[in-house]
Design an enzyme around this catalytic site. Structure first.
Site, PDB file in Angstrom:
ATOM      1  CE1 TYR A 211      -0.313  -4.866   6.554  1.00  0.00           C
ATOM      2  CE2 TYR A 211      -0.801  -4.524   3.784  1.00  0.00           C
ATOM      3  CZ  TYR A 211      -0.313  -4.781   5.524  1.00  0.00           C
ATOM      4  OH  TYR A 211       1.013  -3.833   4.544  1.00  0.00           O
TER       5      TYR A 211
ATOM      6  CG  ASP B 149      11.323  -7.323  19.432  1.00  0.00           C
ATOM      7  OD1 ASP B 149      11.239  -7.827  19.095  1.00  0.00           O
ATOM      8  OD2 ASP B 149      10.665  -6.656  20.229  1.00  0.00           O
TER       9      ASP B 149
HETATM   10  C1  IPM Z   1       3.906  -3.842  -0.123  1.00  0.00           C
HETATM   11  C2  IPM Z   1       2.969  -2.642  -0.157  1.00  0.00           C
HETATM   12  C3  IPM Z   1       2.443  -2.853   0.053  1.00  0.00           C
HETATM   13  C4  IPM Z   1       1.580  -3.665   1.094  1.00  0.00           C
HETATM   14  C5  IPM Z   1       0.850  -1.483  -0.217  1.00  0.00           C
HETATM   15  C6  IPM Z   1       0.632  -1.004  -1.429  1.00  0.00           C
HETATM   16  C7  IPM Z   1      -0.994  -2.178   0.253  1.00  0.00           C
HETATM   17  O1  IPM Z   1       3.769  -2.056   1.607  1.00  0.00           O
HETATM   18  O2  IPM Z   1       3.312  -4.730  -0.771  1.00  0.00           O
HETATM   19  O3  IPM Z   1       4.646  -4.770   0.168  1.00  0.00           O
HETATM   20  O4  IPM Z   1       1.786  -3.024   2.736  1.00  0.00           O
HETATM   21  O5  IPM Z   1       1.693  -4.979   1.694  1.00  0.00           O
END
Ligand code: IPM
Ligand code: MG
Length: 367
Positions: free
Chosen positions: A142, A224
């Protein structure tokens, strides 16, 4: 002593509606349990973009750093689909997580008895299900660099980087082991050590941290296989510890085992602040559900349960949290249902606020 402070960020779509219901619950605890909170409210996501041209204003970010806990509704919606990536509603949420350093994301998947026939799995597989996923929330693919889309040999290339330091893996692992100690003392760590070096490191570090928690039974699983096991035999799990992306996917999967995404809360916790409370943000797992927004159809339970998690993890009010959770259980076993849960002729259909009415009545009865 001043009252504990709460920053409410309803966000977009049904976030606004469900948060209005949470405020009624907060008021109930003020009136009936003498628990006063200093509540302030601000914008995040598309709502913040509409007003400020950014999904999270710097002033809001600063406020979030100061309060005892943040409660967030949901972000996003089709109106914002074409925005530049840098100002998409989700960027506001990710900035909160990153700058508050909320590395431990707790996502319980608990099946309420009254809803066990509502799962897409057979009832006997999910009845009594109670899993806690601890998702690492501030690193991994991320946030890893390099990232972006660029040209190579006249062709676009998209890049994201999975990157974990051992310190990042370790602090999340400690949160997961601590959680396991408070629960069934079983922890399953999930990665892809068969294909990813970050997975090899993950497995090593979790195994090292295990030395400090000899009472916890630790197992490792490829992610997985973990997904497969979650739908094959979910009750084998107690606490699961996994990375940011796998945790995103596996927690949606675990959530749906319980019957409705509209039921599940989450807590994102960071390091302790000066007052001893952890930096914290609480949010429902469900999204902004633009298809049902503004119609009184949303289920407020996930957001109300997120407030229950705040009572437990930020305010040391475990008993009051249990009071609220029990009230919700009571309402569900009485057959009160929002549209997402509507099942049979024995249930009573209610609107978003009707669900809260029932919960408040059950809370009154608990006194
Ligand atoms: C979550 C959501 C978020 C993520 C999005 C909205 C950025 O899917 O909190 O699980 O991917 O973490
Ligand atoms: Mg998700």
């Amino acid at each position: 002593m001043s009252n504990p402070s709460l920053l409410i960020l309803p966000g977009d779509g049904i976030g606004q509606e469900v948060m209005a219901e949470v405020r009624r619950v907060i008021d109930w605890f003020g009136a009936k349990r003498d628990m006063q909170f200093d509540v302030s409210e601000d914008l995040v996501g598309g709502a913040a973009y509409d007003k400020h041209g950014t999904p999270l204003h710097d002033d809001t970010m600063a406020k979030a750093q100061e309060v005892d806990a943040v409660l967030l509704g949901a972000v996003g919606g089709p109106a914002y689909d074409d925005l530049d990536f840098s100002v998409k509603p989700e960027r506001g949420l990710l900035r909160l997580r990153k700058e508050m350093d909320l590395f431990a994301n707790l996502r319980p998947a608990q099946c309420f008895d009254a809803l066990s026939d509502f799962s897409s799995l057979k009832q006997e597989l999910v009845a009594g299900l109670d899993i806690m996923i601890v998702r690492e929330l501030t690193s991994g693919v991320y946030f890893g660099e390099p990232r972006g889309i660029h040209m190579e040999d006249n062709m676009r290339v998209g890049i994201n980087t999975q990157r974990y330091t051992e310190a990042e893996i370790e602090r999340g692992a400690r949160a997961a082991f601590d959680m396991a100690m408070k629960r069934g003392k079983k922890l399953c760590s999930m990665e892809k050590a068969n294909v990813m070096e970050s997975g090899i490191l993950w497995r090593d570090v979790v195994t090292e941290v295990h030395a400090d928690y000899p009472e916890v039974e630790l197992s490792h699983m490829y992610a997985d296989n973990g997904a497969m096991q979650l739908v094959r035999a979910p009750k084998q799990f107690d606490v699961i510890y996994t990375d940011n992306l796998f945790g995103d996917i596996l927690s949606d999967c675990a959530a749906m085992l319980t019957g409705s995404l509209g039921m599940l809360p989450s807590a994102s916790l960071g390091a302790p602040m000066e007052n001893g409370r952890p930096k914290a943000m609480y949010e429902p797992v469900h999204g902004s559900a633009p298809d049902i927004m503004g119609q009184g159809k949303a289920n407020p339970i996930a957001c109300i349960l997120s407030f229950a998690m705040a009572l437990r993890y930020s305010f040391d009010q475990g008993e009051e949290a249990t009071r609220l959770e029990s009230a919700i259980e009571k309402v569900l076993s009485d057959g009160v249902r929002t549209g997402d849960l509507l099942s049979d002729e024995h249930s009573t259909a209610v609107s978003t606020s009707g669900m809260t009415d029932a919960i408040l009545t059950a809370l009154d009865a608990s006194l």
